[in-house]
Scaffold this active site. Sequence first.
Site, PDB file in Angstrom:
ATOM      1  N   PRO A 246       4.407   1.192   3.023  1.00  0.00           N
ATOM      2  CA  PRO A 246       4.790   0.089   2.120  1.00  0.00           C
ATOM      3  C   PRO A 246       4.171  -1.256   2.459  1.00  0.00           C
ATOM      4  CG  PRO A 246       6.548   0.507   3.680  1.00  0.00           C
ATOM      5  CD  PRO A 246       5.500   1.557   3.954  1.00  0.00           C
ATOM      6  N   CYS A 247       2.857  -1.358   2.330  1.00  0.00           N
ATOM      7  CA  CYS A 247       2.201  -2.644   2.567  1.00  0.00           C
ATOM      8  C   CYS A 247       2.613  -3.664   1.519  1.00  0.00           C
ATOM      9  CB  CYS A 247       0.685  -2.475   2.605  1.00  0.00           C
ATOM     10  SG  CYS A 247      -0.056  -1.783   1.122  1.00  0.00           S
ATOM     11  N   HIS A 248       3.182  -3.191   0.398  1.00  0.00           N
ATOM     12  CA  HIS A 248       3.664  -4.117  -0.634  1.00  0.00           C
ATOM     13  C   HIS A 248       4.871  -4.924  -0.151  1.00  0.00           C
ATOM     14  CE1 HIS A 248       5.821  -0.251  -1.220  1.00  0.00           C
ATOM     15  NE2 HIS A 248       6.864  -1.029  -1.477  1.00  0.00           N
TER      16      HIS A 248
END
Length: 283
Positions: A246-248
Amino acid sequence: MKAQQQLNYNRIAEAIEYIKNNFKKQPTLDEVASKVHLSPFHFQRLFSEWAGTTPKKFLQYISIEHAKKLLDGRQATLFDTAFETGLSGIGRLHDLFINIEGMTPAEYKNGGKNLSVNYSFAESPFGNLIVSSTSKGICYMAFDDDEANALNDLKKKFPNATFQRKLDLIQQNALFIFQNDWSKLPEIKLHLKGTDFQLKVWETLLKIPMGRLSTYGNVAVQIGSPNASRAVGTAVGSNPVAFLIPCHRVIQSSGNIGGYMWGSTRKTAIIGWESAKIDIGKM
């Protein structure tokens, strides 16, 4: 069905872009609906079906003030505590069921020689994507509406690998993450090409709970390199597996959403969508 889902996402993305750019004006339902060429009634229904909440509530989720609250994990509620320990059905942590295995030095250096890579195309709430796997796990996943372009990007990652268009069980298990009930998710294995530093950063991203956000500086502290924010940002930006890692959930310390490999509007959509899911789970 595929074309309709893509059309719906495009409309939602356009609405989110308008809301994001005009947040200070607090646009009304009628205003936003007119921008995506729908009646207020149909827009409200479509948006609620997609996000699980109203456009007005979603507007709150993507505001900077809301983001700042998500960054502050010091005042955790009982729900947050249960969520962060994996006790909540919808709040199962990534690091409880997603495991990273780094590719061997030989696999890393020789461009995937002797690797057999399966790939397929799928739909998601945030647009079409390509997902690919080796016998050990997911090696690449990216949002892209152009299948030819998506495949070309995959082959650049592993120029010497053998490719086959095939949807396998590893890919199917990974795609379950877009379902609402995370309590039944199977374990997902990732087989990634990355440096030791990149792998450490990506493993840290897995520990950011759904519905929470972090900053590049915080991630740097977590990996024991507090002065490496810039390097962390580069590693976050090179994440080869959309959504699963989850780089978001990494934003600027100011509360601004910041950049995203697959577009800032999509990043905003994902953050708002996850916030909506968590609020539903609290009910």
